[in-house]
Design an enzyme around this catalytic site. Structure first.
Site, PDB file in Angstrom:
ATOM      1  N   HIS A 287      55.893  24.015  50.378  1.00  0.00           N
ATOM      2  CA  HIS A 287      56.895  25.360  50.439  1.00  0.00           C
ATOM      3  C   HIS A 287      56.813  26.055  51.583  1.00  0.00           C
ATOM      4  O   HIS A 287      57.884  26.436  52.278  1.00  0.00           O
ATOM      5  CB  HIS A 287      56.423  26.223  49.179  1.00  0.00           C
ATOM      6  N   ASP A 288      55.680  26.624  52.331  1.00  0.00           N
ATOM      7  CA  ASP A 288      55.619  27.755  53.424  1.00  0.00           C
ATOM      8  C   ASP A 288      55.964  27.368  54.569  1.00  0.00           C
ATOM      9  O   ASP A 288      56.416  28.064  55.157  1.00  0.00           O
ATOM     10  CB  ASP A 288      54.097  27.868  53.075  1.00  0.00           C
TER      11      ASP A 288
END
Length: 397
Positions: A287-288
């Site tokens: 995700h990040d």
């Protein structure tokens, strides 16, 4: 002598390490088009004490502990009690899965709080140049703009990892728990970062000027970027591949550097928890770092054009190129417990497509995924070189 102009993009990274935050830090620290201003930590994937230590350890592992300052942010949400840190995805430490994380060489800077450090760093940048990237709960980011509202007009953009929409927003599979399809990854309805502080998310999305500068990277996008076996091999062995390293174990237990081994051990732990909890077996979504990569858009026609990573406001191959902006609202009613056990929709995000030309939150539906992985591996290579050169030494006064 004329000094060279620094055209790199100034970025402040707010995070809660976290397996995927590790790669966000790596990308921000070693991408040639990014000038990282500093890091602030926030509660989320683990307690604030643990996420802060993890951030310091990650910087040590990539030889940046002396050159990138870390500041301690919020330990709880703007208006909510302390949240019990989850352990089912990131483990007790927030970074379970490897014994290779080093003891931090440098601790956090405790002379000022995170929001003050953020505002000072952002004001040091020319107007319209700096980005804030938040990959944990949005608490620090919201507090920044509550305390310093003039910074809304000063920054270039705000990139957030959070939220989830479902309903075919992208082709991504969001996962299933106990036979029930999910939109969120914390509850059936809510993504964790927004759920951790829904009021902070509301502060951001309800500010029209700030919303117009915000890029939101939801689960609908991150679940298209899976760390498959091929990706893990790329990180372990580099682009030359496994065949170029016959000296390494055939079982993939060791990469060509300690850093690469550590990164893949973290990914393997993340992969197991995602398979066990959500039934996603191809590989965990990363995700990040996508929120960091999202600052590398809109670079065509600039000195940094060669570094652009395309993010699309549409699904490539199915819809013609067009610009989309959204009004995003957040469900703030209900407690953490109501959401976890009572079926409340606390933290759910809802996106309404705005009329063409109207400003609002940008929510990409796609990106150049092969290019993203290529760029991330190049950053690992730069970190390898820095480690080899022993660059993590105190800076000269």
């Amino acid at each position: 002598m004329v000094s060279k102009v620094d055209n790199r993009i100034p970025v402040w990274l707010d995070c809660d390490p976290g397996h995927d935050d590790t790669f966000a830090i790596l990308l921000a620290a070693y991408h040639p088009a990014i000038r990282i201003l500093g890091i602030s930590t926030v509660f989320g994937n683990a307690s604030l004490e643990k996420t802060t230590r993890n951030a310091c350890s990650i910087l040590t592992s990539i030889s940046r502990s002396h050159s990138i300052p870390i500041y301690i942010g919020a330990s709880h949400a703007l208006q909510r009690p302390t949240m019990h840190a989850p352990t089912d995805i990131h483990g007790e430490s927030g970074l379970d899965g490897t014994d290779l994380l080093p003891t931090p060489l440098v601790g956090p800077n405790t002379t000022i709080d995170a929001v003050t450090a953020m505002s000072t760093a952002l004001r040091s940048c020319a107007p319209g140049t700096a980005w804030v990237v938040a990959t944990g709960s949005f608490t620090n980011a919201a507090q920044l703009f509550l305390d310093h509202p003039d910074l809304v007009s000063h920054i270039k953009g705000l990139s957030l990892m959070g939220g989830a929409f479902g309903s075919g927003f992208t082709p991504a599979i969001l996962g299933t728990v106990d036979g029930v399809p999910r939109v969120g990854n914390w509850t059936q309805f809510a993504e964790f970062n927004v759920m951790a502080d829904p009021e902070a998310a509301d502060v951001i999305f309800s500010n029209r000027e700030l919303a117009g500068k915000t890029t939101l990277i939801p689960l609908d996008l991150t679940h298209m970027v899976l760390t498959t076996e091929q990706v893990r091999d790329l990180i372990l062995y580099g682009p030359e591949g496994k065949e170029a390293h016959p000296e390494l174990p055939a079982d993939g237990s060791k990469g060509k550097t300690t850093l690469r081994t550590m990164l893949v051990e973290l990914l393997m732990f993340f992969a197991k928890t995602y398979a066990d909890v959500f039934g996603i077996t191809e590989g965990p979504p990363l995700h990040d770092p996508l929120a960091v990569a999202a600052v590398l858009t809109g670079l065509v026609g600039t000195p940094l054009e060669e570094y652009q990573i395309p993010f699309w406001d549409f699904t490539p191959g199915s819809v013609e190129n067009h610009r989309e902006r959204f009004d995003v609202t957040v469900v703030t009613e209900g407690s953490y417990e109501d959401a976890r056990t009572g079926g409340a929709k606390t933290g759910m995000t809802v996106a309404k497509l705005l009329p063409e030309g109207q400003e609002g939150v940008r929510i990409p539906r796609g990106l150049d995924i092969p290019l993203f992985w290529k760029v991330l591996e190049e950053c690992v290579s730069r970190a390898d070189e820095a480690n080899k050169r022993g660059e993590d030494v105190p800076l000269a006064n």
